[in-house]
Scaffold this motif. Structure first.
Motif, PDB file in Angstrom:
ATOM      1  N   LEU A 180      -9.394  -6.285  -7.177  1.00 32.44           N
ATOM      2  CA  LEU A 180      -7.981  -6.227  -7.552  1.00 32.44           C
ATOM      3  C   LEU A 180      -7.334  -7.565  -7.237  1.00 32.44           C
ATOM      4  CD1 LEU A 180      -7.221  -2.728  -5.971  1.00 32.44           C
ATOM      5  CD2 LEU A 180      -7.697  -3.208  -8.383  1.00 32.44           C
ATOM      6  N   ASP A 181      -6.873  -8.240  -8.254  1.00 30.05           N
ATOM      7  CA  ASP A 181      -6.182  -9.518  -8.097  1.00 30.05           C
ATOM      8  C   ASP A 181      -4.689  -9.224  -8.009  1.00 30.05           C
ATOM      9  OD1 ASP A 181      -5.255 -12.084  -8.118  1.00 30.05           O
ATOM     10  OD2 ASP A 181      -6.027 -12.609 -10.100  1.00 30.05           O
ATOM     11  N   VAL A 182      -4.184  -9.127  -6.766  1.00 31.91           N
ATOM     12  CA  VAL A 182      -2.798  -8.723  -6.513  1.00 31.91           C
ATOM     13  C   VAL A 182      -1.919  -9.970  -6.395  1.00 31.91           C
ATOM     14  CG1 VAL A 182      -1.267  -7.394  -4.999  1.00 31.91           C
ATOM     15  CG2 VAL A 182      -3.670  -6.700  -5.278  1.00 31.91           C
ATOM     16  N   PRO A 183      -0.831 -10.050  -7.142  1.00 26.53           N
ATOM     17  CA  PRO A 183       0.026 -11.239  -7.064  1.00 26.53           C
ATOM     18  C   PRO A 183       0.791 -11.293  -5.745  1.00 26.53           C
ATOM     19  CG  PRO A 183       1.040  -9.591  -8.461  1.00 26.53           C
ATOM     20  CD  PRO A 183      -0.334  -9.078  -8.140  1.00 26.53           C
ATOM     21  N   HIS A 184       1.336 -12.463  -5.448  1.00 23.48           N
ATOM     22  CA  HIS A 184       2.099 -12.655  -4.215  1.00 23.48           C
ATOM     23  C   HIS A 184       3.527 -12.106  -4.414  1.00 23.48           C
ATOM     24  CE1 HIS A 184       3.596 -14.375  -0.517  1.00 23.48           C
ATOM     25  NE2 HIS A 184       4.530 -15.018  -1.180  1.00 23.48           N
ATOM     26  N   VAL A 185       3.630 -10.781  -4.322  1.00 26.55           N
ATOM     27  CA  VAL A 185       4.930 -10.102  -4.386  1.00 26.55           C
ATOM     28  C   VAL A 185       4.918  -9.007  -3.329  1.00 26.55           C
ATOM     29  CG1 VAL A 185       5.303 -10.545  -6.842  1.00 26.55           C
ATOM     30  CG2 VAL A 185       4.113  -8.450  -6.135  1.00 26.55           C
ATOM     31  N   TRP A 186       6.095  -8.546  -2.957  1.00 27.91           N
ATOM     32  CA  TRP A 186       6.172  -7.412  -2.035  1.00 27.91           C
ATOM     33  C   TRP A 186       7.061  -6.357  -2.673  1.00 27.91           C
ATOM     34  CZ3 TRP A 186       2.937  -5.902   1.272  1.00 27.91           C
ATOM     35  CH2 TRP A 186       3.241  -4.886   2.195  1.00 27.91           C
ATOM     36  N   SER A 187       6.418  -5.428  -3.357  1.00 26.29           N
ATOM     37  CA  SER A 187       7.099  -4.352  -4.063  1.00 26.29           C
ATOM     38  C   SER A 187       6.429  -3.044  -3.682  1.00 26.29           C
ATOM     39  CB  SER A 187       7.007  -4.576  -5.574  1.00 26.29           C
ATOM     40  OG  SER A 187       5.645  -4.611  -5.979  1.00 26.29           O
ATOM     41  N   GLY A 188       6.995  -1.947  -4.158  1.00 19.66           N
ATOM     42  CA  GLY A 188       6.405  -0.649  -3.848  1.00 19.66           C
ATOM     43  C   GLY A 188       4.991  -0.519  -4.353  1.00 19.66           C
ATOM     44  N   TRP A 189       4.740  -0.992  -5.587  1.00 21.63           N
ATOM     45  CA  TRP A 189       3.392  -0.836  -6.135  1.00 21.63           C
ATOM     46  C   TRP A 189       2.400  -1.786  -5.469  1.00 21.63           C
ATOM     47  CZ3 TRP A 189       0.783  -4.861  -8.238  1.00 21.63           C
ATOM     48  CH2 TRP A 189       1.506  -5.936  -8.742  1.00 21.63           C
ATOM     49  N   ALA A 190       2.846  -2.993  -5.098  1.00 25.56           N
ATOM     50  CA  ALA A 190       1.944  -3.919  -4.411  1.00 25.56           C
ATOM     51  C   ALA A 190       1.582  -3.384  -3.029  1.00 25.56           C
ATOM     52  CB  ALA A 190       2.591  -5.298  -4.297  1.00 25.56           C
ATOM     53  N   LYS A 191       2.574  -2.868  -2.334  1.00 32.55           N
ATOM     54  CA  LYS A 191       2.333  -2.283  -1.013  1.00 32.55           C
ATOM     55  C   LYS A 191       1.364  -1.107  -1.110  1.00 32.55           C
ATOM     56  CE  LYS A 191       4.892   0.057   2.712  1.00 32.55           C
ATOM     57  NZ  LYS A 191       6.247   0.498   3.147  1.00 32.55           N
ATOM     58  N   SER A 192       1.594  -0.234  -2.106  1.00 31.12           N
ATOM     59  CA  SER A 192       0.725   0.929  -2.286  1.00 31.12           C
ATOM     60  C   SER A 192      -0.696   0.511  -2.635  1.00 31.12           C
ATOM     61  CB  SER A 192       1.301   1.823  -3.387  1.00 31.12           C
ATOM     62  OG  SER A 192       0.454   2.918  -3.647  1.00 31.12           O
ATOM     63  N   THR A 193      -0.832  -0.498  -3.481  1.00 31.31           N
ATOM     64  CA  THR A 193      -2.166  -0.969  -3.879  1.00 31.31           C
ATOM     65  C   THR A 193      -2.934  -1.526  -2.694  1.00 31.31           C
ATOM     66  OG1 THR A 193      -1.382  -1.479  -6.120  1.00 31.31           O
ATOM     67  CG2 THR A 193      -3.408  -2.557  -5.389  1.00 31.31           C
ATOM     68  N   LEU A 194      -2.272  -2.331  -1.872  1.00 30.49           N
ATOM     69  CA  LEU A 194      -2.936  -2.900  -0.697  1.00 30.49           C
ATOM     70  C   LEU A 194      -3.279  -1.817   0.318  1.00 30.49           C
ATOM     71  CD1 LEU A 194      -0.782  -6.123  -0.190  1.00 30.49           C
ATOM     72  CD2 LEU A 194      -3.091  -5.978  -1.147  1.00 30.49           C
ATOM     73  N   MET A 195      -2.401  -0.833   0.464  1.00 31.20           N
ATOM     74  CA  MET A 195      -2.644   0.231   1.432  1.00 31.20           C
ATOM     75  C   MET A 195      -3.855   1.073   1.034  1.00 31.20           C
ATOM     76  SD  MET A 195      -0.052   3.232   2.729  1.00 31.20           S
ATOM     77  CE  MET A 195      -0.072   4.115   1.177  1.00 31.20           C
ATOM     78  N   GLN A 196      -4.050   1.302  -0.272  1.00 34.53           N
ATOM     79  CA  GLN A 196      -5.101   2.192  -0.731  1.00 34.53           C
ATOM     80  C   GLN A 196      -6.454   1.511  -0.911  1.00 34.53           C
ATOM     81  OE1 GLN A 196      -4.870   5.477  -1.010  1.00 34.53           O
ATOM     82  NE2 GLN A 196      -2.780   5.348  -0.268  1.00 34.53           N
ATOM     83  N   ALA A 197      -6.485   0.185  -0.935  1.00 35.57           N
ATOM     84  CA  ALA A 197      -7.753  -0.513  -1.174  1.00 35.57           C
ATOM     85  C   ALA A 197      -8.729  -0.297  -0.024  1.00 35.57           C
ATOM     86  CB  ALA A 197      -7.492  -2.008  -1.362  1.00 35.57           C
ATOM     87  N   ASP A 198     -10.014  -0.315  -0.339  1.00 38.55           N
ATOM     88  CA  ASP A 198     -11.034  -0.175   0.704  1.00 38.55           C
ATOM     89  C   ASP A 198     -11.080  -1.410   1.596  1.00 38.55           C
ATOM     90  OD1 ASP A 198     -12.147   2.413   0.020  1.00 38.55           O
ATOM     91  OD2 ASP A 198     -12.908   1.463  -1.777  1.00 38.55           O
ATOM     92  N   ASP A 199     -10.823  -2.568   1.011  1.00 39.07           N
ATOM     93  CA  ASP A 199     -10.819  -3.818   1.769  1.00 39.07           C
ATOM     94  C   ASP A 199      -9.709  -4.705   1.240  1.00 39.07           C
ATOM     95  OD1 ASP A 199     -11.971  -5.233   3.886  1.00 39.07           O
ATOM     96  OD2 ASP A 199     -13.996  -4.962   3.089  1.00 39.07           O
ATOM     97  N   VAL A 200      -9.059  -5.457   2.127  1.00 39.02           N
ATOM     98  CA  VAL A 200      -8.006  -6.389   1.734  1.00 39.02           C
ATOM     99  C   VAL A 200      -8.397  -7.782   2.207  1.00 39.02           C
ATOM    100  CG1 VAL A 200      -5.573  -7.031   1.947  1.00 39.02           C
ATOM    101  CG2 VAL A 200      -6.223  -4.614   1.855  1.00 39.02           C
ATOM    102  N   VAL A 201      -8.301  -8.754   1.303  1.00 39.57           N
ATOM    103  CA  VAL A 201      -8.611 -10.146   1.628  1.00 39.57           C
ATOM    104  C   VAL A 201      -7.352 -10.977   1.416  1.00 39.57           C
ATOM    105  CG1 VAL A 201     -10.052 -12.146   1.123  1.00 39.57           C
ATOM    106  CG2 VAL A 201     -10.998  -9.833   0.885  1.00 39.57           C
ATOM    107  N   ILE A 202      -6.904 -11.641   2.480  1.00 40.57           N
ATOM    108  CA  ILE A 202      -5.730 -12.508   2.406  1.00 40.57           C
ATOM    109  C   ILE A 202      -6.205 -13.955   2.334  1.00 40.57           C
ATOM    110  CG2 ILE A 202      -3.627 -13.277   3.582  1.00 40.57           C
ATOM    111  CD1 ILE A 202      -3.557 -10.543   4.985  1.00 40.57           C
ATOM    112  N   THR A 203      -5.724 -14.674   1.339  1.00 35.88           N
ATOM    113  CA  THR A 203      -6.030 -16.100   1.224  1.00 35.88           C
ATOM    114  C   THR A 203      -4.797 -16.894   1.638  1.00 35.88           C
ATOM    115  OG1 THR A 203      -7.562 -15.694  -0.592  1.00 35.88           O
ATOM    116  CG2 THR A 203      -6.759 -17.947  -0.321  1.00 35.88           C
TER     117      THR A 203
END
Length: 426
Positions: A281-304
């Protein structure tokens, strides 16, 4: 009456490493209602914390005190949920009598889990014979609760769910998308595994450029028509980038405004996970409800992040928030990118990681020519310079994210005074 301590339960200590390993193997529980009736805080606590686990995010769980007696009284006037969890300290025969009284006011479709304090084979057999779904002997952990609920409501015959890995940048322009695309390509090439890349930046996504694709359809068609999304429909939207790599491309146009509900991408992600063993999942640099939900539900999160102060502040905020949202999962992974830019003052990778409490997966050096050539030609780093140190680092990241190797410790002391500069006025 609902236990007043329930609201605080999910904020307590996260799962142990052993529990985390068990939880990683579990699939999400479907949308069900659960009510628990406990006699002790030692059982109510892990049940309450289970409600905060991302695998239980679709469930609606309430914790009451009072045990079986409270449940019998409660359901005299209230409808029964999909699942009732009961703690009892009663003797085996006393427990069986109580359950018979409870059955008189319960819907036959309601499933029951009993948490008891007697390790008795005869009792277990009698409970199963009487229709109880599972009997668990106290003490129980949060992982025990999630596991037993999952075992009852998740179909063991269902197709396996692929692993989702969300990449997000601590700041715009740090190279998160480039790394996500290259890691996805490396996974598909190294491990001969099917990989799907989903570009969630509908306005400015770059996956189509990086993979030299110009698909007519993509993720926009799915997100604006979620009722149509299934495996067949999703397959029509995928663009083939390599032999085992497919892309859900973003339109990358400004013809419309891309405002979404928090669960806008949930259906797409779930269907994509049933379609391939690995979902990037290529998540853009935003902080919205859907971005928060996507990061919360992912099996792994990678911060660059790049090694400068604003990135450090943003990375710390992201890690702190994700630790709260994902208390039973490993902390986010960290990649320090674009190190060694000529004449730019920067924080060393070790000093950058120290206040965050994480070990960087990698520190990737700045190489304008290699990355520029790859971007302009629509090719991956491993295609242009397979033996380059950066391409080898990308391969190492792919190994770690798929569980084929571990991160080597690179941390060292030496940071002083940096955190003080990150404090903001409240």
């Amino acid at each position: 009456m609902t236990n007043p301590a329930y609201k605080q339960m999910i904020e307590k200590e996260p799962a142990t490493s052993q529990d985390a390993a068990v939880l990683q193997s579990l699939r999400p529980v479907p949308r069900i209602s659960i009510q628990a009736f406990c006699e002790s805080e030692s059982v109510a606590d892990p049940i309450g914390r289970a409600a905060g686990d991302r695998r239980m995010s679709k469930t609606h769980l309430k914790v009451h005190m009072g045990g079986v007696a409270a449940a019998i009284d409660y359901y005299q006037t209230a409808p029964t949920p999909n699942l009732v969890i009961l703690e009892t300290r009663g003797e085996p025969r006393e427990l069986l009598d109580s359950l018979r009284r409870l059955a008189e006011c319960c819907d036959p479709s309601t499933k029951v889990i009993v948490v008891g304090h007697y390790n008795d084979v005869w009792l277990y057999r009698e409970l199963i014979r009487s229709g109880v779904s599972e009997y668990v002997v106290a003490p129980v952990s949060m992982a025990d609760i999630v596991s037993v609920v999952s075992a009852i409501f998740v179909d063991p015959e269902a197709d396996p769910i692929g692993r989702s890995i969300a990449f997000v940048g601590a700041k715009g322009g740090v190279g998160s998308s480039t790394i996500a695309h290259n890691v996805a390509w490396a996974m598909s090439t190294l491990f001969k595994s099917e990989v799907v890349v989903a570009d969630l930046d509908l306005a400015f996504g770059t996956a189509n450029i990086n993979f030299d694709q110009d698909p007519v359809q993509g993720i926009a068609e799915a997100v604006f028509a979620p009722e149509r999304v299934d495996e067949v429909y999703l397959d029509r939207l995928l663009a083939q980038c390599a032999e085992r790599l497919s892309l859900l491309a973003a339109p990358s146009t400004l013809d419309r405004v891309y405002d979404f509900d928090p669960d806008a991408f949930t259906q797409i992600i779930e269907v994509a996970q049933r379609s391939a063993p690995l979902l990037v999942l290529d998540v853009p640099h935003v902080w919205s409800g859907w971005a928060k939900s996507t990061l919360m539900q992912a099996d792994d999160v990678v911060i660059t992040a790049t090694p400068e102060l604003a990135n450090l502040r943003n990375t710390k905020n992201l890690i702190d928030m994700l630790r709260k949202l994902r208390p039973n999962d490993a902390p986010p992974r960290l990649i320090v990118n674009q190190t060694g830019v000529p004449k730019r003052p920067e924080i060393s990778a070790a000093d950058f990681a120290e206040p965050l409490g994480v070990t960087p997966m990698a520190a990737i050096p700045f190489d304008a020519q290699l990355f520029g050539n790859a971007a302009n030609s629509g090719r991956m780093l491993g295609e242009l310079a397979k033996q380059s140190p950066i391409a080898q680092t990308i391969n190492e990241i792919a190994h770690v994210l798929t569980g084929r190797s571990e991160i080597k410790s690179r941390r060292k002391p030496g940071l002083s005074g940096l955190l003080g500069r990150l404090k903001l006025k409240k």
